[in-house]
Design an enzyme around this catalytic site. Structure first.
Site, short mmCIF file in Angstrom:
data_model
loop_
_atom_site.label_atom_id
_atom_site.label_comp_id
_atom_site.label_asym_id
_atom_site.label_seq_id
_atom_site.Cartn_x
_atom_site.Cartn_y
_atom_site.Cartn_z
N HIS A 35 -43.50 36.89 7.05
CA HIS A 35 -43.92 36.49 8.39
C HIS A 35 -43.22 37.37 9.41
CE1 HIS A 35 -44.40 34.16 12.09
NE2 HIS A 35 -43.12 34.39 12.30
N GLU B 161 -39.27 31.39 17.98
CA GLU B 161 -39.05 31.36 16.53
C GLU B 161 -37.59 31.64 16.16
OE1 GLU B 161 -42.00 34.00 14.87
OE2 GLU B 161 -43.65 32.64 15.38
N LYS C 35 -41.32 34.81 2.70
CA LYS C 35 -41.94 33.52 2.34
C LYS C 35 -41.62 33.14 0.90
CE LYS C 35 -45.68 34.06 5.75
NZ LYS C 35 -47.14 33.95 6.02
N TYR D 45 -45.19 26.12 12.68
CA TYR D 45 -46.59 26.57 12.74
C TYR D 45 -47.45 25.69 13.65
CZ TYR D 45 -46.13 30.18 9.11
OH TYR D 45 -45.81 31.32 8.40
N ASN E 68 -48.69 35.70 1.51
CA ASN E 68 -48.66 37.11 1.92
C ASN E 68 -47.25 37.63 2.19
OD1 ASN E 68 -48.26 35.76 4.29
ND2 ASN E 68 -50.10 36.48 5.33
#
Ligand code: ATP
Ligand code: MG
Length: 138
Positions: free
Chosen positions: A115, A126, A9, A49, A112
């Site tokens: 992913h 994805e 990310k 998302y 975080n």
């Protein structure tokens, strides 16, 4: 053999953790079979998302995910979906196990670092979202 989608990310990229994440993959014998750096558009992030579109954190999450470049990878291996999620640690870094990527580096439940797909169906969606078949090494 299974495949999963990994994203480093924007916080992982900007904090210089691309190598650290890839090192952990390689140490755990997880094969990288596709990789590129992109910066997502708002539409791209919202589509990625879409499952979270009714969540209170959706706008913030998609804004964060478009805030800078990310590294997207396809990973391959036996049970790689679960194996990679174990390496990542729990969504909330405060609850993540010792030695996981999120425990070691995350600063926030949203920021975080990484992913990972959570099931075979989501992995297929994805991977197809970011890669065509010519970009994936078989
Ligand atoms: P990811 O899908 O990114 O691998 P995950 O499967 O562990 O993470 P999800 O529940 O799918 O977690 O949430 C997707 C992402 O949305 C999380 O990684 C995090 O960045 C963000 N997120 C999840 N829950 C919250 C929350 N309560 N507040 C803010 N952001 C959140
Ligand atoms: Mg998820």
């Amino acid at each position: 053999m299974e495949r999963t989608l990994s994203i480093i990310k924007p916080d992982g990229v900007s904090r210089g953790l691309i190598g650290e994440v890839i090192k952990r993959l390689e140490e755990n014998h997880i094969k990288v079979i596709a990789m590129k750096m992109i910066q997502m558009t708002p539409k791209q992030a919202q589509g990625f998302y879409a499952v979270h579109k009714d969540r209170p954190f959706f706008n913030s999450l998609t804004a964060f995910m478009t805030s800078g470049p990310v590294v997207v990878m396809v990973l391959e291996g036996k049970n790689v979906i679960l194996k990679y999620r174990d390496l990542m640690g729990a969504t909330n870094y405060k609850e993540a196990a010792e030695g996981t990527i999120r425990k070691d580096f995350a600063t926030d439940i949203e920021k975080n670092i990484v992913h990972g797909s959570d099931a075979t169906e989501t992995a297929a969606f994805e991977i197809g979202y970011f890669f065509n078949s010519f970009e994936i090494m078989s």
